[in-house]
Design a protein around this motif. Structure first.
Motif, PDB file in Angstrom:
ATOM      1  N   PHE A 119      82.087 -20.590 -15.830  1.00 24.98           N
ATOM      2  CA  PHE A 119      83.117 -21.260 -16.630  1.00 24.98           C
ATOM      3  C   PHE A 119      84.257 -21.693 -15.722  1.00 24.98           C
ATOM      4  N   GLU A 120      84.383 -22.994 -15.515  1.00 28.90           N
ATOM      5  CA  GLU A 120      85.464 -23.543 -14.706  1.00 28.90           C
ATOM      6  C   GLU A 120      85.583 -22.780 -13.385  1.00 28.90           C
ATOM      7  N   ALA A 121      86.650 -22.039 -13.159  1.00 26.42           N
ATOM      8  CA  ALA A 121      86.837 -21.332 -11.886  1.00 26.42           C
ATOM      9  C   ALA A 121      85.785 -20.253 -11.653  1.00 26.42           C
ATOM     10  N   SER A 122      85.343 -19.596 -12.715  1.00 30.36           N
ATOM     11  CA  SER A 122      84.411 -18.476 -12.579  1.00 30.36           C
ATOM     12  C   SER A 122      83.035 -18.974 -12.148  1.00 30.36           C
ATOM     13  N   GLY A 123      82.632 -18.571 -10.959  1.00 26.51           N
ATOM     14  CA  GLY A 123      81.355 -19.014 -10.411  1.00 26.51           C
ATOM     15  C   GLY A 123      81.408 -20.371  -9.756  1.00 26.51           C
ATOM     16  N   SER A 124      82.595 -20.921  -9.521  1.00 21.79           N
ATOM     17  CA  SER A 124      82.721 -22.291  -9.028  1.00 21.79           C
ATOM     18  C   SER A 124      82.354 -22.453  -7.562  1.00 21.79           C
ATOM     19  N   ALA A 125      82.350 -21.384  -6.779  1.00 22.13           N
ATOM     20  CA  ALA A 125      81.864 -21.413  -5.395  1.00 22.13           C
ATOM     21  C   ALA A 125      82.516 -22.491  -4.536  1.00 22.13           C
ATOM     22  N   GLY A 126      83.812 -22.695  -4.723  1.00 23.97           N
ATOM     23  CA  GLY A 126      84.524 -23.655  -3.895  1.00 23.97           C
ATOM     24  C   GLY A 126      84.383 -25.095  -4.334  1.00 23.97           C
ATOM     25  N   LYS A 127      83.827 -25.358  -5.514  1.00 25.71           N
ATOM     26  CA  LYS A 127      83.703 -26.734  -6.005  1.00 25.71           C
ATOM     27  C   LYS A 127      84.943 -27.188  -6.774  1.00 25.71           C
ATOM     28  N   LEU A 128      85.958 -26.341  -6.815  1.00 25.33           N
ATOM     29  CA  LEU A 128      87.282 -26.662  -7.312  1.00 25.33           C
ATOM     30  C   LEU A 128      88.287 -26.136  -6.304  1.00 25.33           C
ATOM     31  N   CYS A 129      89.525 -26.591  -6.389  1.00 20.53           N
ATOM     32  CA  CYS A 129      90.598 -26.039  -5.573  1.00 20.53           C
ATOM     33  C   CYS A 129      91.475 -25.183  -6.472  1.00 20.53           C
ATOM     34  N   LEU A 130      91.376 -23.854  -6.331  1.00 22.75           N
ATOM     35  CA  LEU A 130      92.109 -22.941  -7.202  1.00 22.75           C
ATOM     36  C   LEU A 130      93.525 -22.689  -6.684  1.00 22.75           C
ATOM     37  N   PHE A 131      94.465 -22.628  -7.638  1.00 23.45           N
ATOM     38  CA  PHE A 131      95.849 -22.291  -7.328  1.00 23.45           C
ATOM     39  C   PHE A 131      96.252 -20.937  -7.919  1.00 23.45           C
ATOM     40  N   ALA A 132      95.615 -20.526  -8.995  1.00 27.04           N
ATOM     41  CA  ALA A 132      95.955 -19.237  -9.605  1.00 27.04           C
ATOM     42  C   ALA A 132      94.897 -18.870 -10.635  1.00 27.04           C
TER      43      ALA A 132
END
Length: 601
Positions: A264-277
C-alpha cells in the motif's frame, strides 16, 4: 497532490534535460552544500556498495539536511532526466538501495537521507512520525520514557537500519505479535506518467498546501493536535497479523514480500517512491523472560510452535531458531559484532560500519580486499568464547536451538508446558534463562546474520560467494528442515539456517564453493523452494537478487510509471518508461527469463 515545475518527455531525454544534467552537480551543491554532494569513486563507495551485495557507479551521492532540501534535490534530478535511488542506512541484504551494475540507460543520482533524523511523538507515545533518517535504535530510545517500543527492537536496529527503510522493504522483524512493518499514513513524492513530480500528503495531518510549506512545517513540528486526524480509516500497523499467525493449519505462509494485501503506497514500495515521513503505531514495552530450548528431533519444535500459537492466551513476543552450524559460524565469525554491541550498545554501530567501509575503500585502491575483516577476525579468534556456559552446553548436546521470549504474565504457562512436554524426553530439553543469558542468546542470534559475510571475506580463496535466501513456509508445513540433493550439497562450504520460527520465516545462507556459479546455484535452490510451495523473499525487499512476481512488479509500475526510481528492482526493466514492458508485466532480462517463468508460475 502538488505538481513540480519540471517534467521530462518520456520518449527519451529532451535537449533541455541533457543541458540540465550538465548543470546538475553545481545546482545540487547550491541546494545542499558542496561537502554534501559526493562524486568521486572513493568518497561514494560506502553509499553505492551494498551491505551484503550490489554495487554500481553513480553521477553523485547527495546528502540533504532537511526535507525541503530533499525535495529540491529530487526535483532537480528528475528535471535532469536522471535515475534516482533513495537510500537511508544502506543496511539492506538484497542490494535494493544501491545501484546494481553499470547498464542503466540514464545516469544515477543516489539520495542518502540519513542527515534528516527527526522523530515526533504524538498521542502520548501511541504513535510517532519518523523522518527519512530516523533509525530503529533512535526510535527505541525516544519511546523508552513513554514505556513503549517500535515495531522492531533488535536485529536490523543493531546496524542502524532506518524506520522508513523497514516500511519500504516489508521488513518482518522478530516480534511474533506485530507482523511486517506497515502503514497507510505517509508523506511521499511520486513521478506521474507524464513526468511531473507530485507531493502526496497521506499522513493525516494538515500541513498546508505547497511542498515547501508542508515539508518545513512537518520537520519543525509546526502543527497542533487539532491538525491531526486521529479517527482515520487508514491504519499505522499490521493489525491482523496475530490472527494470521495463529492459523497453524493454513496452507499458505503467514507473511511474505509479494502479499498484495500488504502492499500500500509506501508500504512495500522498495524505493519506487521518495518518502519524506511515515506515521506508525507504537507498542507497550513488557518485561519478558527467555526460555532456551534444544532438540535433536525437529518435530519437537513443531509441536511446541503449534501448541504455543493455538493454546496460549497471549502470543509469545519472539521465537528464534538457530541450527547448530549457524550457531558455530556465528560464534566464530560474528564475535566482534556481538562484543561491540554488548559493550557499546547499538548507537555506535552505524559509525563503526561507516569507518570500516572507509578503511576498506582505502585499501581496495591497492587491490587489497577485506582488510578490516581479516584483521578483526585475527584479533577475535584469540579471545575466549563470549557465550554463556549453558548455551555452549546445549550446543554440544543438540542440533536445533529455539529461543522463546514470552511476556512475564505467560512465564508460568510456558514453564508448565515445557516441563510437561520434555519430561522424560530423550530428544530435547530446555532451561529458563537469566536476564543476561536471555539478552546474550538473542544478541548471538542476530550476530549470526552477518557472520556469512565475514566468512566470505576471510576465506576468499575457497568461497565463490554467498547465496542468501529469505523464505516463508506454509503455516501447516511440518517438514521445515531442508534436505538438499547430494549434488547441491557438494557445491556448499557451509549452510546457515536461522530465522523467526513461529512465523515460519527462515533465513538460509549458503556459502558456495570456489568455482561454483552463485546465480546458477540460487536458481537451483528456487526450484526446490517452489516444490515446497514456499514464498520468497519473506520479509526483505526483492532487491536485485529475487524476481518480483507479477503482482509485485505491477505494484512497482503503478507507483512509478516512468521507471524513474530504482529501476531494475526485482529483475524488472531498467529502461526509461519500462521499455518494452507492457500491461503491468515485468520486462525480464534475457538471462533471467527461464528462471523468472519458473518463479512466477
Amino acid at each position: 497532490m502538488m505538481k513540480s515545475q519540471a517534467a521530462e518527455e518520456q520518449a527519451g531525454p529532451s535537449v533541455s534535460a541533457v543541458a540540465a544534467r550538465g548543470d546538475l552537480l553545481p545546482k545540487l551543491r547550491k541546494i545542499v552544500g558542496h561537502s554534501n554532494v559526493l562524486s568521486g569513486p572513493s568518497e561514494t563507495r560506502r553509499f553505492r556498495k551494498g551491505y551484503r551485495t550490489g554495487e554500481g557507479p553513480v553521477l553523485a551521492v547527495v546528502r540533504p539536511g532537511t526535507l525541503w532540501e530533499q525535495w529540491q534535490t529530487l526535483e532537480a534530478s528528475i528535471a535532469a532526466g536522471c535515475i534516482v535511488i533513495m537510500q537511508a542506512a544502506n543496511t539492506g541484504l538484497t542490494g535494493g538501495s544501491t545501484p546494481d551494475g553499470d547498464d542503466y540507460d540514464r545516469e544515477v543520482v543516489l539520495i542518502n537521507t540519513m542527515r534528516i533524523t527527526g522523530i515526533q511523538v504524538i498521542g502520548d507515545g501511541a504513535q510517532v512520525i519518523c523522518l527519512p533518517g530516523a533509525t530503529l535504535d533512535r526510535l527505541e530510545q525516544t519511546l523508552a520514557p513513554f514505556g513503549r517500543e517500535p515495531h522492531s527492537v533488535i536485529g536490523s536496529s543493531c546496524i542502524g537500519a532506518s524506520v522508513l527503510g523497514g516500511v519500504c522493504n516489508n521488513s518482518g522483524g522478530a516480534l511474533v505479535r506485530r507482523g511486517p512493518a506497515y502503514t497507510e499514513l505517509a508523506l511521499y513524492a511520486q513521478v506521474q506518467d507524464d513526468g511531473t513530480l507530485h507531493l502526496v500528503n497521506h499522513l493525516g495531518i494538515d500541513l498546508g498546501v505547497t511542498p515547501e510549506e508542508i515539508l518545513t512545517r512537518l520537520e519543525r513540528g509546526i502543527f497542533t493536535d487539532a491538525d491531526i486526524v486521529h479517527a482515520t480509516v487508514r491504519v499505522a500497523s499490521d493489525s491482523r497479523y496475530a490472527e494470521d499467525i495463529r492459523a497453524v493449519d493454513a496452507d499458505t505462509p503467514a507473511r511474505f514480500n509479494a502479499d498484495p494485501s500488504r502492499l500500500f503506497e509506501a508500504s512495500g514500495s522498495a524505493g519506487k517512491l521518495c518518502l519524506f515521513a511515515v506515521r506508525l503505531d507504537t507498542f507497550p514495552k513488557e518485561p519478558s523472560t527467555v526460555f532456551y530450548i534444544g532438540s535433536n528431533d525437529p518435530s519437537d519444535f513443531t509441536e511446541v510452535r503449534r501448541h504455543v500459537l493455538t493454546s496460549f492466551s497471549r502470543l509469545p513476543i519472539a521465537g528464534e531458531y538457530i541450527h547448530r552450524d549457524a550457531y558455530d559460524i556465528g560464534e566464530r565469525y560474528g564475535k566482534d559484532t556481538f562484543l561491540f554491541i554488548d559493550r557499546f550498545g547499538t548507537t555506535r554501530v552505524p559509525a563503526a560500519f561507516a569507518l570500516k567501509s572507509r578503511v576498506d575503500g582505502f585499501f581496495e585502491r591497492f587491490g587489497l580486499q577485506g582488510v578490516t575483516d581479516r584483521l578483526l577476525q585475527a584479533v577475535t579468534r584469540l579471545l575466549p568464547s563470549h557465550l554463556p556456559e549453558r548455551m555452549r552446553l546445549w550446543r554440544e548436546n543438540y542440533e536445533h536451538h529455539l529461543l522463546l521470549r514470552v511476556s512475564n504474565d505467560m512465564v508460568d504457562a510456558t514453564r508448565g508446558f515445557l516441563a510437561s512436554y520434555f519430561s522424560g524426553s530423550q530428544s530435547g530439553a530446555y532451561f529458563e534463562c537469566s536476564d543476561d543469558e536471555g539478552r546474550k542468546a538473542f544478541l548471538h542470534r542476530f550476530a549470526i546474520a552477518g557472520a556469512a559475510i565475514r566468512y566470505r571475506a576471510v576465506h576468499r580463496h575457497e568461497v565463490e560467494d554467498i547465496v542468501a535466501l529469505d523464505l516463508a513456509l506454509r503455516r501447516n508445513d511440518r517438514e521445515w528442515v531442508e534436505k538438499l540433493p547430494p549434488e547441491i550439497e557438494l557445491d556448499m562450504v557451509h549452510k546457515l539456517y536461522y530465522g523467526h520460527f513461529f512465523c515460519h520465516v527462515f533465513h538460509q545462507d549458503y556459502i558456495v564453493r570456489k568455482g561454483v556459479d552463485p546465480l546458477g546455484m540460487e536458481h537451483r535452490l528456487w526450484v526446490l523452494l517452489d516444490e515446497r510451495r514456499a514464498e520468497y523473499p519473506a520479509e526483505h525487499n526483492v532487491g536485485h537478487l529475487y524476481v518480483a512476481k507479477p503482482a509485485l512488479a505491477g505494484f512497482y509500475r503503478q507507483l512509478d510509471p516512468t521507471n524513474s526510481f530504482n529501476p531494475g528492482i526485482g529483475h524488472t526493466s531498467r529502461l526509461r518508461g519500462w521499455g518494452l514492458c507492457c500491461e503491468g508485466k515485468p520486462a525480464w532480462p534475457a538471462a533471467y527469463s527461464e528462471s523468472a517463468e519458473d518463479h512466477t508460475s
